[in-house]
Motif scaffolding. Structure first.
Motif: not given
Ligand SMILES: [Zn+2]
Length: 258
Positions: A57-63, A91-94, A107-116
């Motif tokens: 899911h991180w790639i979908e939200e990250g993109l 970006m540091p939130k990722g 699958p945390t918020w930070g890693r999903t959106y900003w990690g992605g």
């Protein structure tokens, strides 16, 4: 879906029987609010990538996070400074925290959106460096869509990355995914900003020195192209000062380390 109030409230992209985006829109929405909105762009980006397994899911939200910024900058709705300010601030939130097990397993918020989003940024920079700015992540994403990889299609993530890597003429995405999928990878963001000529500075509403930025741009073809083609200031508020505190990283020259 109209509701009382103003502004673009929320959005959802889905593909049950054909792709669709549902936007919750305040009846009193203003033209300015629509021009400043990021939600609609974010949701539309979701339509242009295949549906992948839940752990990706991180790639979908990250993109969606990364491309939304770039798309709005390319359309002239955001300045490069706004985009870089957003990236430097958020970006540091990722970055991986304690007990992180890599992008596929955290699958945390930070890693999903900003990690992605960080994955996308690293990939974009690598592609541009390898091809001397001839190609970027955008070329890989366009190839995925051209091959039928939109939200209505269920693809293994590996397939999408392979299609993109073929288009960008290097295994950048597949390699980066192998590195980051099951391992907490610390990314030296301060070093990355320096390399790109982006200088974070907390002053007023901008985190960069425009004069310094222009000087760097004259020297750095990479950064110039990246700035020209990137980027968003999604949140009206400022990034918190804490978000700009460099993350302690292991010693070493490399940009990323496990
Ligand atoms: Zn999303």
């Amino acid at each position: 879906m109209p509701v009382d109030g103003a502004g673009v409230r929320s959005g959802t992209a889905f593909a049950n029987r054909g792709s669709a985006v549902r936007i919750v829109l305040g009846r009193a929405v203003t033209e300015r609010q629509l021009a400043d909105d990021w939600i609609v762009v974010h949701e539309l980006v979701h339509l242009a990538f295949p549906s992948v397994a839940t752990e990706h899911h991180w790639i979908e939200e990250g993109l969606a996070t990364y491309v939304e910024s770039i798309a709005r900058a390319q359309a002239g709705h955001l300045s490069a400074e706004q985009v870089w300010a957003e990236f430097v601030g958020f970006m540091p939130k990722g970055l991986p925290g304690a007990n992180d097990q890599g992008l596929d397993h955290t699958p945390t918020w930070g890693r999903t959106y900003w990690g992605g989003a960080m994955f996308c940024l690293l990939a974009d920079v690598q592609i541009r460096e390898r091809t001397n700015n001839r190609l970027g992540l955008q070329d890989g994403l366009r190839a995925i869509v051209a091959a039928g990889g939109n939200m209505e299609a269920d693809w293994p993530l590996e397939r999408a990355l392979r299609v993109a890597d073929t288009a960008i003429e290097s295994p950048a995405l597949e390699t980066l995914y192998d590195q980051m999928k099951a391992t907490p990878v610390a990314v030296d963001l301060p070093q990355l900003w320096r390399r790109l000529g982006v200088e974070p500075r907390a002053m007023g509403c901008c985190w960069m020195t425009p004069r310094r930025l222009r000087r760097c741009a004259a020297r750095s073809r990479l950064r110039r192209a990246t700035v020209a083609e990137t980027v968003a200031f999604r949140h009206p508020g400022l990034p918190s000062a804490a978000a700009l505190t460099p993350t302690p990283l292991p010693e070493g020259e490399g940009l990323i380390s496990s």
